[in-house]
Design a protein around this motif. Structure first.
Motif, mmCIF file in Angstrom:
data_model
loop_
_atom_site.group_PDB
_atom_site.id
_atom_site.type_symbol
_atom_site.label_atom_id
_atom_site.label_comp_id
_atom_site.label_asym_id
_atom_site.label_seq_id
_atom_site.Cartn_x
_atom_site.Cartn_y
_atom_site.Cartn_z
ATOM 1 N N UNK A 121 -43.441 -2.897 62.632
ATOM 2 C CA UNK A 121 -42.876 -2.146 61.514
ATOM 3 C C UNK A 121 -41.364 -2.295 61.470
ATOM 4 N N UNK A 122 -40.848 -2.424 60.270
ATOM 5 C CA UNK A 122 -39.398 -2.452 60.044
ATOM 6 C C UNK A 122 -38.994 -1.032 59.680
ATOM 7 N N UNK A 156 -41.916 -3.293 67.678
ATOM 8 C CA UNK A 156 -42.389 -4.433 68.457
ATOM 9 C C UNK A 156 -43.776 -4.832 67.976
ATOM 10 N N UNK A 157 -44.106 -6.099 68.098
ATOM 11 C CA UNK A 157 -45.424 -6.573 67.703
ATOM 12 C C UNK A 157 -46.493 -5.891 68.551
ATOM 13 N N UNK A 158 -47.496 -5.322 67.884
ATOM 14 C CA UNK A 158 -48.599 -4.651 68.567
ATOM 15 C C UNK A 158 -49.828 -4.705 67.668
ATOM 16 N N UNK A 162 -47.098 -11.532 58.497
ATOM 17 C CA UNK A 162 -47.135 -12.917 58.019
ATOM 18 C C UNK A 162 -47.930 -13.083 56.729
ATOM 19 N N UNK A 163 -48.818 -12.130 56.407
ATOM 20 C CA UNK A 163 -49.685 -12.299 55.237
ATOM 21 C C UNK A 163 -49.453 -11.267 54.131
ATOM 22 N N UNK A 197 -45.821 -3.512 56.708
ATOM 23 C CA UNK A 197 -47.248 -3.222 56.807
ATOM 24 C C UNK A 197 -47.585 -1.885 57.477
ATOM 25 N N UNK A 198 -47.125 -0.809 56.854
ATOM 26 C CA UNK A 198 -47.534 0.523 57.304
ATOM 27 C C UNK A 198 -48.946 0.785 56.794
#
Length: 110
Positions: A16-17, A26-28, A70-71, A76-77
């Motif tokens: 999440x930004x 962080x990527x999770x 990426x998609x 992407x919340x």
């Protein structure tokens, strides 16, 4: 009015930004549970509100086993994903996105 509901499980990762410091930046990954509600005053020529397979292809086919950043063209919340799903399926008026146990976002079109 005819109603159908489709529940799907999606495995996907995101980051999440956010405007504040968070481990979610962080990527999770999550095993998401997505529930889609659709309705129609009349059935289509096949006797359906919408084919369950078409819902699955539109959602699972696009998001399952992906990095959502990426998609999807937005942060992407769970809330944004629920809105995206409602906007993507014409018969859909409501979507619930469960990110993890106890964390659920719902979007319902006006």
């Amino acid at each position: 009015m005819y109603y159908v509901k489709k529940r799907m499980e999606i495995s996907a990762a995101h980051r999440l930004c956010l405007s504040y410091e968070s481990k979610c930046s962080e990527l999770h990954g999550h095993n998401w549970v997505v529930t889609v509600w659709c309705k129609s005053k009349e059935l289509n020529e096949d006797g359906m509100v919408v084919d369950f397979t078409h819902i699955k292809q539109n959602i699972l086919g696009k998001l399952d086993h992906k990095v959502l950043n990426d998609v999807l063209p937005f942060n992407p919340t769970a809330e944004n994903i629920a809105r995206w799903i409602v906007d993507r399926i014409p018969e859909c008026y409501k979507c619930e996105v469960q990110e993890s146990e106890g964390n659920v976002a719902i979007y319902e079109a006006d």
